[in-house]
Design a protein around this motif. Structure first.
Motif, PDB file in Angstrom:
ATOM      1  N   GLY A  35      -5.107   2.625  -6.944  1.00  0.00           N
ATOM      2  CA  GLY A  35      -4.429   1.457  -6.400  1.00  0.00           C
ATOM      3  C   GLY A  35      -4.658   0.262  -7.311  1.00  0.00           C
ATOM      4  N   ASN A  36      -3.670  -0.598  -7.369  1.00  0.00           N
ATOM      5  CA  ASN A  36      -3.766  -1.836  -8.142  1.00  0.00           C
ATOM      6  C   ASN A  36      -2.870  -2.872  -7.480  1.00  0.00           C
ATOM      7  OD1 ASN A  36      -1.159  -1.117  -8.927  1.00  0.00           O
ATOM      8  ND2 ASN A  36      -1.687  -0.689 -11.048  1.00  0.00           N
ATOM      9  N   ALA A  37      -2.540  -3.923  -8.198  1.00  0.00           N
ATOM     10  CA  ALA A  37      -1.711  -4.990  -7.606  1.00  0.00           C
ATOM     11  C   ALA A  37      -0.362  -4.464  -7.129  1.00  0.00           C
ATOM     12  CB  ALA A  37      -1.520  -6.117  -8.618  1.00  0.00           C
ATOM     13  N   ASN A  38       0.123  -3.391  -7.733  1.00  0.00           N
ATOM     14  CA  ASN A  38       1.407  -2.813  -7.313  1.00  0.00           C
ATOM     15  C   ASN A  38       1.338  -2.225  -5.905  1.00  0.00           C
ATOM     16  OD1 ASN A  38       2.329  -3.306  -9.927  1.00  0.00           O
ATOM     17  ND2 ASN A  38       1.919  -1.218 -10.609  1.00  0.00           N
ATOM     18  N   THR A  39       0.148  -1.860  -5.471  1.00  0.00           N
ATOM     19  CA  THR A  39       0.012  -1.174  -4.183  1.00  0.00           C
ATOM     20  C   THR A  39      -0.767  -1.990  -3.159  1.00  0.00           C
ATOM     21  OG1 THR A  39      -1.990  -0.031  -4.927  1.00  0.00           O
ATOM     22  CG2 THR A  39       0.102   1.107  -5.274  1.00  0.00           C
ATOM     23  N   THR A  40      -0.950  -3.281  -3.415  1.00  0.00           N
ATOM     24  CA  THR A  40      -1.730  -4.113  -2.492  1.00  0.00           C
ATOM     25  C   THR A  40      -1.180  -4.038  -1.079  1.00  0.00           C
ATOM     26  OG1 THR A  40      -2.358  -5.593  -4.269  1.00  0.00           O
ATOM     27  CG2 THR A  40      -2.541  -6.459  -2.042  1.00  0.00           C
ATOM     28  N   LYS A  41       0.122  -4.140  -0.962  1.00  0.00           N
ATOM     29  CA  LYS A  41       0.753  -4.013   0.353  1.00  0.00           C
ATOM     30  C   LYS A  41       1.358  -2.624   0.434  1.00  0.00           C
ATOM     31  CE  LYS A  41       1.678  -8.812   1.256  1.00  0.00           C
ATOM     32  NZ  LYS A  41       1.733  -9.719   0.142  1.00  0.00           N
ATOM     33  N   GLY A  42       0.951  -1.863   1.416  1.00  0.00           N
ATOM     34  CA  GLY A  42       1.513  -0.541   1.603  1.00  0.00           C
ATOM     35  C   GLY A  42       0.779   0.565   0.872  1.00  0.00           C
ATOM     36  N   TYR A  43      -0.446   0.270   0.398  1.00  0.00           N
ATOM     37  CA  TYR A  43      -1.200   1.316  -0.303  1.00  0.00           C
ATOM     38  C   TYR A  43      -1.416   2.540   0.572  1.00  0.00           C
ATOM     39  CZ  TYR A  43      -5.289  -0.091   2.370  1.00  0.00           C
ATOM     40  OH  TYR A  43      -6.153  -0.361   3.395  1.00  0.00           O
ATOM     41  N   ASP A  44      -1.514   2.315   1.887  1.00  0.00           N
ATOM     42  CA  ASP A  44      -1.778   3.432   2.802  1.00  0.00           C
ATOM     43  C   ASP A  44      -0.560   4.343   2.987  1.00  0.00           C
ATOM     44  OD1 ASP A  44      -0.542   1.256   4.038  1.00  0.00           O
ATOM     45  OD2 ASP A  44      -1.344   1.748   6.005  1.00  0.00           O
ATOM     46  N   THR A  45       0.599   3.870   2.559  1.00  0.00           N
ATOM     47  CA  THR A  45       1.800   4.706   2.675  1.00  0.00           C
ATOM     48  C   THR A  45       2.369   5.095   1.306  1.00  0.00           C
ATOM     49  OG1 THR A  45       3.203   2.736   2.815  1.00  0.00           O
ATOM     50  CG2 THR A  45       2.447   3.702   4.912  1.00  0.00           C
ATOM     51  N   THR A  46       1.684   4.705   0.247  1.00  0.00           N
ATOM     52  CA  THR A  46       2.128   5.062  -1.099  1.00  0.00           C
ATOM     53  C   THR A  46       1.914   6.560  -1.305  1.00  0.00           C
ATOM     54  OG1 THR A  46       1.493   2.877  -1.921  1.00  0.00           O
ATOM     55  CG2 THR A  46       1.831   4.597  -3.569  1.00  0.00           C
TER      56      THR A  46
END
Length: 174
Positions: A35-46
């Motif tokens: 995870g990084n800044a690209n996945t800050t929001k919605g990392y749990d559904t990436t």
């Protein structure tokens, strides 16, 4: 090459029946985070593919790819493609263009791939986490060890008295 070497050692140990093989790192590196800044929001559904698929595109390691750089560095984009970075965006191309030395190119390629794979790093150096211990054969160590215990385990398996050997070597050196 490392995998092949360990494979040969294990193959030998299987035939020999009296050989212990140990493969272990002396430290961790980079402090990899998923995870990084690209996945800050919605990392749990990436989806997992967002992390894995960009890495699968690499045909070579970073070291292997950068070894293909021409002396004049005119083939940066071709090298990037070997490392899994094809179809560079204009922003990625600009970052790569700024890199003027092999070390800078390596760092840039690493950052670009990490960004595409949604990975982060806490450092570019050594880290302090536990490392994996791979072992095979007679008297192989298993479990969790302090790093200094591995050498002691190996010495004991080979009937080597480390204290005695250290004293002998110290006397010879002086």
């Amino acid at each position: 090459a490392f995998d092949e070497a360990v494979g040969k050692a294990v193959e030998f140990a299987k035939k020999d029946g009296n050989t212990m093989v140990i493969a272990i790192a002396d430290h961790g590196n980079s402090g990899l985070s998923i995870g990084n800044a690209n996945t800050t929001k919605g990392y749990d559904t990436t989806p997992v593919s967002a992390y894995i698929d960009p890495l699968k595109k690499a045909k070579m390691t970073l070291e292997g790819a950068t070894s293909k750089l021409k002396e004049d560095l005119s083939n940066k984009e071709e090298v990037a493609a070997l490392y899994g970075l094809s179809n560079l965006t204009s922003e990625e191309k600009a970052q790569l263009t700024k890199a003027r030395y092999k070390k800078e190119i390596s760092a840039t390629l690493s950052k670009l791939l990490a960004n595409r794979a949604n990975l982060g790093f806490t450092t570019g150096g050594h880290t302090g986490e536990d490392v994996f211990l791979y072992s095979y054969g007679l008297n192989r160590p298993t479990g969790h060890f302090d790093n200094t215990e591995i050498a002691k385990h190996m010495a004991k398996s080979m009937n080597i008295n480390l204290n005695k050997l250290t004293n002998e070597l110290f006397i010879e050196a002086n």
